[in-house]
Motif scaffolding. Structure first.
Motif, mmCIF file in Angstrom:
data_model
loop_
_atom_site.group_PDB
_atom_site.id
_atom_site.type_symbol
_atom_site.label_atom_id
_atom_site.label_comp_id
_atom_site.label_asym_id
_atom_site.label_seq_id
_atom_site.Cartn_x
_atom_site.Cartn_y
_atom_site.Cartn_z
ATOM 1 N N GLY A 90 0.800 -1.223 0.000
ATOM 2 C CA GLY A 90 0.000 0.000 0.000
ATOM 3 C C GLY A 90 0.826 1.263 0.000
ATOM 4 O O GLY A 90 0.627 2.156 -0.833
ATOM 5 N N PRO A 91 1.804 1.396 0.932
ATOM 6 C CA PRO A 91 2.637 2.597 0.929
ATOM 7 C C PRO A 91 3.383 2.823 -0.376
ATOM 8 O O PRO A 91 3.467 3.953 -0.866
ATOM 9 N N VAL A 92 3.935 1.752 -0.948
ATOM 10 C CA VAL A 92 4.687 1.897 -2.198
ATOM 11 C C VAL A 92 3.804 2.447 -3.299
ATOM 12 O O VAL A 92 4.130 3.446 -3.953
ATOM 13 N N LEU A 93 2.665 1.808 -3.525
ATOM 14 C CA LEU A 93 1.800 2.221 -4.628
ATOM 15 C C LEU A 93 1.191 3.597 -4.389
ATOM 16 O O LEU A 93 0.998 4.373 -5.331
ATOM 17 N N THR A 94 0.897 3.911 -3.134
ATOM 18 C CA THR A 94 0.324 5.223 -2.823
ATOM 19 C C THR A 94 1.315 6.343 -3.127
ATOM 20 O O THR A 94 0.973 7.341 -3.776
ATOM 21 N N VAL A 95 2.557 6.174 -2.660
ATOM 22 C CA VAL A 95 3.576 7.201 -2.913
ATOM 23 C C VAL A 95 3.882 7.290 -4.399
ATOM 24 O O VAL A 95 4.069 8.388 -4.950
ATOM 25 N N VAL A 96 3.935 6.137 -5.069
ATOM 26 C CA VAL A 96 4.244 6.124 -6.497
ATOM 27 C C VAL A 96 3.206 6.912 -7.293
ATOM 28 O O VAL A 96 3.544 7.586 -8.277
ATOM 29 N N LEU A 97 1.951 6.877 -6.885
ATOM 30 C CA LEU A 97 0.917 7.650 -7.584
ATOM 31 C C LEU A 97 1.233 9.137 -7.554
ATOM 32 O O LEU A 97 1.127 9.837 -8.572
ATOM 33 N N GLY A 98 1.619 9.629 -6.376
ATOM 34 C CA GLY A 98 1.961 11.045 -6.273
ATOM 35 C C GLY A 98 3.249 11.387 -6.974
ATOM 36 O O GLY A 98 3.345 12.398 -7.688
ATOM 37 N N VAL A 99 4.270 10.525 -6.785
ATOM 38 C CA VAL A 99 5.564 10.767 -7.421
ATOM 39 C C VAL A 99 5.430 10.725 -8.940
ATOM 40 O O VAL A 99 6.103 11.475 -9.663
ATOM 41 N N GLY A 100 4.542 9.849 -9.447
ATOM 42 C CA GLY A 100 4.346 9.747 -10.890
ATOM 43 C C GLY A 100 3.900 11.058 -11.500
ATOM 44 O O GLY A 100 4.327 11.425 -12.606
ATOM 45 N N MET A 138 10.595 9.462 7.909
ATOM 46 C CA MET A 138 9.545 9.232 6.910
ATOM 47 C C MET A 138 9.088 7.782 6.883
ATOM 48 O O MET A 138 8.315 7.395 6.015
ATOM 49 N N SER A 139 9.608 6.963 7.817
ATOM 50 C CA SER A 139 9.283 5.541 7.854
ATOM 51 C C SER A 139 9.701 4.886 6.530
ATOM 52 O O SER A 139 10.655 5.321 5.885
ATOM 53 N N ASP A 140 8.986 3.841 6.095
ATOM 54 C CA ASP A 140 9.375 3.118 4.885
ATOM 55 C C ASP A 140 9.264 3.968 3.623
ATOM 56 O O ASP A 140 9.861 3.631 2.599
ATOM 57 N N ALA A 141 8.520 5.060 3.701
ATOM 58 C CA ALA A 141 8.404 5.935 2.536
ATOM 59 C C ALA A 141 9.758 6.512 2.138
ATOM 60 O O ALA A 141 9.962 6.902 0.984
ATOM 61 N N SER A 142 10.713 6.542 3.078
ATOM 62 C CA SER A 142 12.032 7.080 2.769
ATOM 63 C C SER A 142 12.717 6.282 1.665
ATOM 64 O O SER A 142 13.452 6.838 0.851
ATOM 65 N N MET A 448 15.382 -10.271 2.051
ATOM 66 C CA MET A 448 13.978 -10.201 2.462
ATOM 67 C C MET A 448 13.462 -8.767 2.497
ATOM 68 O O MET A 448 12.288 -8.540 2.782
ATOM 69 N N HIS A 449 14.360 -7.807 2.237
ATOM 70 C CA HIS A 449 13.939 -6.401 2.270
ATOM 71 C C HIS A 449 13.363 -6.034 0.913
ATOM 72 O O HIS A 449 14.087 -5.934 -0.082
ATOM 73 N N ILE A 450 12.069 -5.839 0.857
ATOM 74 C CA ILE A 450 11.382 -5.691 -0.417
ATOM 75 C C ILE A 450 11.884 -4.481 -1.198
ATOM 76 O O ILE A 450 11.872 -4.475 -2.440
ATOM 77 N N PHE A 451 12.383 -3.464 -0.502
ATOM 78 C CA PHE A 451 12.827 -2.257 -1.194
ATOM 79 C C PHE A 451 14.145 -2.471 -1.940
ATOM 80 O O PHE A 451 14.504 -1.670 -2.788
ATOM 81 N N LEU A 452 14.854 -3.554 -1.622
ATOM 82 C CA LEU A 452 16.042 -3.902 -2.398
ATOM 83 C C LEU A 452 15.653 -4.148 -3.853
ATOM 84 O O LEU A 452 16.369 -3.744 -4.783
ATOM 85 N N TYR A 453 14.511 -4.768 -4.070
ATOM 86 C CA TYR A 453 14.068 -5.080 -5.425
ATOM 87 C C TYR A 453 13.437 -3.855 -6.100
ATOM 88 O O TYR A 453 13.461 -3.733 -7.316
#
Length: 509
Positions: A90-100, A138-142, A448-453
């Motif tokens: 959820g956080p990834v896709l939500t931020v990506v919408l704004g960043v897009g 910024m938590s994981d959003a960083s 296991m850190h999803i943000f690596l990918y």
């Protein structure tokens, strides 16, 4: 690798890691294999009657087999929820919408050029590292915001964008436990530590609050960027393949036109106005954005930074597009958002198998079993004082390779390690500060850190043939370097008896 001269020892080590890592299958297949291994391990542990007992628990809990009837029912019944409720999705896709929107209208690129066109190229890595080492606020959003922006920063001053992207991710991850500002991480860890400390009967005379690691975290947040900037400039960037902007690529320019400046001013004022209204609403007595009893930290505002960040990017990008007078099609919000989500298709697919893998690891009890066994080993050899804290760093850093949720890992560790180390005379504040080190340093290279990918997918825009092993080899130098600096900061506080936070000493009274 360096293109000139004889290869150094570091080159050979990193080359070996790169070759080994590139022999691994793609991440999706790798996680399928890991899922199978965890399932078999849980079956074996259950067959031998393995159990785990946490301090304060009335009885031991058996490790459960994923391959049992109960396990298969659990897997089938929770597969969809595991996917759609995965914390990062959820956080990834939500931020990506704004960043897009901000990216698609050109607002981010213009802002980066304006902000850095007068900054000396030699200082850019250090500025990026400093911002990244404050990322936990910024938590994981960083992980979603800082590395892509750092790539734009490097690109804007004519440096390799991959150095900005990978370096910022490394500094954000390995420096995650430090920073000059308090955030949701501080609140969540303090609450977990307080509960764990209460497991020790009759424990008194210690301080547990959100700021109990502030002095320690702030010191790290000032020292680590110096190391990070040096590694980005002297180790990472020289070993990247040659990069040149594509012909006609305006992003390599540092000049900003008068119309772009005016548009940035207007969009910046809109964002500042929005944030000012938000802060005022947060500070008004009785505001629903405040926490229980009117507390500002923690509060609903800080707990919901992701949609706020996404909205900030959206307002900035949309206003910029209107002010710079882009064609209607070029600033179509729906089109820009759709395009940004399309680019995340591989990331979304990967999350499905990652979510199932982490779910069976947790449900089976293997994660808890591993944490307790390692903690018991420390007690068995009689580690005390600073060596006990070093052991906790190693324990947290090893477990962080498979359990990347900071609060989740500390929830497991704290119930064992906090009471155990308090019995050795150490305060909960220094115990928590030590965990923050281990929870940071290996995060950048954890499979296991999803943000690596996410970073891998982002880096492939600049280097299409980039593989996971190569990426990890580029991240690897940050792990021991940051680990050593983190440990030195901890040693200074410990041996000089400095408080790690307001009223939070090293030892129990």
């Amino acid at each position: 690798m360096l293109k000139t001269g004889q290869p150094t020892t570091l080159d050979r080590v990193l080359g070996g890691v790169e070759r080994l890592g590139n022999k691994l299958p793609n991440p999706f297949v790798m996680f399928i294999g890991l899922f199978v291994l965890i399932s078999l391990a849980s079956w074996a542990a259950a067959a031998f009657g393995a159990t785990v007992r946490l301090p304060g628990a009335d009885e031991a809990t058996p490790v459960k087999s994923v391959l049992s009837g109960e396990g298969l029912v659990e897997l089938l019944g929770s597969a969809v929820d595991n996917f759609v409720e995965f914390p990062a999705l959820g956080p990834v896709l939500t931020v990506v919408l704004g960043v897009g929107v901000a990216q698609g209208t050109g607002a981010l690129e213009a802002a980066v050029r304006l902000a850095f066109h007068r900054v000396p190229r030699s200082l850019v890595p250090y500025v990026v590292a400093f911002v990244a080492c404050q990322g936990h606020v910024m938590s994981d959003a960083s992980f979603l915001v800082i590395p892509p922006l750092a790539a734009l920063v490097f690109r804007a001053v004519g440096r390799h964008p991959l150095a900005g992207l990978i370096g910022a991710y490394a500094c954000t991850a390995t420096g995650y436990g430090g920073g000059l500002l308090l955030g949701t991480l501080d609140a969540s860890l303090a609450g977990i530590t307080e509960k764990a400390a209460a497991l020790l009967p009759g424990s008194t005379g210690y301080t547990t609050n959100i700021a109990m690691n502030y002095y320690f975290g702030a010191a790290a947040g000032l020292v680590l960027p110096i190391v990070g900037g040096f590694l980005i400039s002297r180790v990472l960037e020289p070993r990247l393949p040659a990069w040149r902007p594509a012909e006609g690529d305006d992003d390599a320019r540092v000049e900003v036109t008068r119309r772009e400046r005016r548009a940035l001013l207007v969009s910046g004022l809109v964002v500042v106005g929005f944030l000012a209204l938000l802060v005022v609403a947060w500070l008004v007595p009785g505001s629903p954005l405040q926490g229980e009893g009117g507390s500002l930290v923690p509060s609903p505002l800080l707990d919901n930074l992701v949609p706020i960040i996404a909205l900030v990017f959206f307002l900035f990008g949309y206003t910029y597009g209107r002010a710079v007078k882009l064609d209607k099609d070029d600033r179509n919000v729906y089109t820009l958002m759709t395009s940004s989500i399309k680019e995340m298709a591989g990331f979304i697919t990967l999350i499905f198998i990652v979510a199932q893998t982490l779910s069976v690891l947790s449900w089976s009890g293997l994660a808890t079993f591993l944490a307790v066994q390692l903690a018991d080993a420390a007690q068995a050899v009689g580690l005390v004082g600073f060596p006990a804290l070093v052991f906790l760093i190693l324990l947290s850093s090893l477990l962080n390779l498979v359990i990347t949720s900071g609060s989740g890992l500390w929830s497991l560790e704290s119930t064992v390690m906090v009471p155990a180390l308090m019995l050795l005379g150490l305060s909960p504040a220094i115990i928590q500060a030590t965990h923050r080190i281990g929870d940071s340093i290996t995060q950048a290279i954890s499979p296991m850190h999803i943000f690596l990918y996410f970073i891998l997918a982002s880096a492939q825009k600049y280097e299409p043939d980039l593989k996971l092993g190569t990426l990890v080899s580029r991240l690897l130098p940050f792990v021991p370097a940051f680990g050593l600096v983190w440990a030195c900061v901890l040693a200074v506080f410990y041996f000089f008896g400095l408080p790690v936070g307001p009223g939070a000493g090293i030892h129990l009274p």
